[in-house]
Design an enzyme around this catalytic site. Structure first.
Site, PDB file in Angstrom:
ATOM      1  N   ASP A 124      -8.695   8.512  65.873  1.00  0.00           N
ATOM      2  CA  ASP A 124      -8.576   7.510  64.579  1.00  0.00           C
ATOM      3  C   ASP A 124      -8.933   8.612  63.352  1.00  0.00           C
ATOM      4  OD1 ASP A 124      -8.748   6.108  62.149  1.00  0.00           O
ATOM      5  OD2 ASP A 124     -10.107   4.529  63.070  1.00  0.00           O
ATOM      6  N   ILE A 125      -8.101   9.106  62.616  1.00  0.00           N
ATOM      7  CA  ILE A 125      -8.392  10.157  61.565  1.00  0.00           C
ATOM      8  C   ILE A 125      -9.083   9.702  60.481  1.00  0.00           C
ATOM      9  CG2 ILE A 125      -6.131  11.364  62.173  1.00  0.00           C
ATOM     10  CD1 ILE A 125      -4.940  10.294  59.451  1.00  0.00           C
ATOM     11  N   PHE A 163       2.290   1.002  51.973  1.00  0.00           N
ATOM     12  CA  PHE A 163       2.488  -0.117  51.664  1.00  0.00           C
ATOM     13  C   PHE A 163       3.709  -0.677  51.246  1.00  0.00           C
ATOM     14  CE2 PHE A 163      -2.167   0.528  51.449  1.00  0.00           C
ATOM     15  CZ  PHE A 163      -2.799  -0.771  51.838  1.00  0.00           C
ATOM     16  N   TYR A 169       1.478   6.469  47.574  1.00  0.00           N
ATOM     17  CA  TYR A 169       2.004   7.390  48.701  1.00  0.00           C
ATOM     18  C   TYR A 169       2.418   8.676  48.022  1.00  0.00           C
ATOM     19  CZ  TYR A 169       4.796   8.444  52.827  1.00  0.00           C
ATOM     20  OH  TYR A 169       5.384   8.901  53.889  1.00  0.00           O
ATOM     21  N   LYS A 187       0.830  12.294  49.301  1.00  0.00           N
ATOM     22  CA  LYS A 187       1.709  13.365  49.612  1.00  0.00           C
ATOM     23  C   LYS A 187       1.960  14.458  48.899  1.00  0.00           C
ATOM     24  CE  LYS A 187       2.553  11.392  53.567  1.00  0.00           C
ATOM     25  NZ  LYS A 187       2.069  12.008  54.950  1.00  0.00           N
ATOM     26  N   VAL A 220      13.954   8.156  57.527  1.00  0.00           N
ATOM     27  CA  VAL A 220      13.945   7.930  58.873  1.00  0.00           C
ATOM     28  C   VAL A 220      13.505   6.513  58.864  1.00  0.00           C
ATOM     29  CG1 VAL A 220      12.816   8.524  61.155  1.00  0.00           C
ATOM     30  CG2 VAL A 220      13.000  10.390  59.495  1.00  0.00           C
ATOM     31  N   THR A 259      12.003   3.910  60.274  1.00  0.00           N
ATOM     32  CA  THR A 259      10.711   3.703  61.125  1.00  0.00           C
ATOM     33  C   THR A 259       9.942   2.253  60.400  1.00  0.00           C
ATOM     34  OG1 THR A 259       9.337   4.874  59.486  1.00  0.00           O
ATOM     35  CG2 THR A 259      10.318   6.032  61.388  1.00  0.00           C
TER      36      THR A 259
END
Length: 288
Positions: free
Chosen positions: A60-61, A92, A190, A194, A226, A228
């Site tokens: 768990d980072i 989110f 987000y 990033k 992608v 996901t």
């Protein structure tokens, strides 16, 4: 001594595909790690049924004790590390019930501060010629920051890890007070997380360039649009296609010139400071 590769957040999606690719191409032991032990073990068992042989370790980072246990395990069992792919992260959905300040605090806690925690713990274990891959995003490009002062600070070759980390904390505080826009930040937790990851990789490479351990390389990568859970299934690429560029960077040959860069999903190096990129989908749930 066996070479060792570690992928964080790897029980599904891009991380899972990266583990599969490393099992095919990496000449060593591959660790699939995930926060949830049951899901992680299930992912490893699935890969084993397909003929691959990764190992599993819970990680768990966001948890100091979990990270410390994993660090000590790697140190005692293998004595070092050769490839680290930091893939673990969250986003989110646009209709999530959390308030914007809550989204910001949690997204930065995982995507930036969690990644930084792993780096601080595992970087001392990196052996010469190690490769570190920081999974960023198309929105992790500097052009996504509009504030001129913020942009200049993030672009600076003099920016330190401590200063960048304080900037990330400042964003969290500004979001809580609803002053982030006037401070020059975008309205996206987000994106900022990033951008922070991409900027951090540049700082880390400058440090590795002065490290007595030879030829340690770190790069940030946009894996592509992608399909996901994180993208809300809105992507256009398979996880296997999304793993292409991270695998390329994880397996870079010795003395590569690709280091401290921001790399696009097709393996091309992008100009992070002066270039422009297009966000793959303007209504992406990743933008919140």
């Amino acid at each position: 001594m066996s070479r060792i590769a570690v992928v964080t957040g790897a029980n599904k999606g891009i991380g899972y595909a990266i583990v599969k690719g490393l099992c095919r191409e990496f000449d060593g032991v591959v660790y699939l790690t995930s926060r949830n032990e049951e899901r992680g073990q299930a992912a490893v068992n699935k890969l084993k049924k397909d003929g691959f042989n990764p190992k599993f370790h819970q990680l768990d980072i966001t948890d100091d004790s979990s990270v410390e246990r994993f660090r000590e395990y790697l140190k005692e069992t293998h004595g070092g590390l050769d490839v680290l792919v930091n893939n673990g992260g969250i986003s989110f959905m646009f209709d999530a019930p959390e308030t914007f300040p809550q989204r910001v605090a949690e997204t930065l806690r995982v995507n930036y501060f969690g990644l930084l925690r792993i780096c601080k713990a595992l970087f001392p274990l990196l052996r010469p010629h190690s490769r570190v891959v920081q999974v960023s995003s198309s929105v992790g490009h500097l052009c996504k920051i509009q504030g001129a002062e913020l942009k200049a600070r993030l672009a600076s070759r003099e920016l330190t890890e401590e200063e960048l980390t304080q900037m990330m904390r400042n964003f969290v505080d500004a979001a809580a007070m609803n002053t982030h826009k006037e401070a020059g930040w975008p309205n996206s937790s987000y994106t900022v997380s990033k951008v922070g990851v991409s900027a951090l990789s540049r700082i880390q490479q400058r440090a590795f360039d002065k490290d007595p351990r030879e030829d340690i390389v770190v790069n940030a990568v946009h894996p592509g649009s992608v399909i996901t859970d994180m993208s809300g299934k809105l992507g256009t690429m398979t996880p296997e296609r999304g793993a292409q560029a991270p695998l390329y960077l994880a397996l870079l040959p010795k003395y590569t010139e690709i280091k401290g860069e921001y790399v696009w999903h097709d393996n091309t190096v992008m100009d992070w400071v002066n270039g422009e990129v297009k966000t793959f989908r303007p209504d992406s749930p990743n933008l919140y």
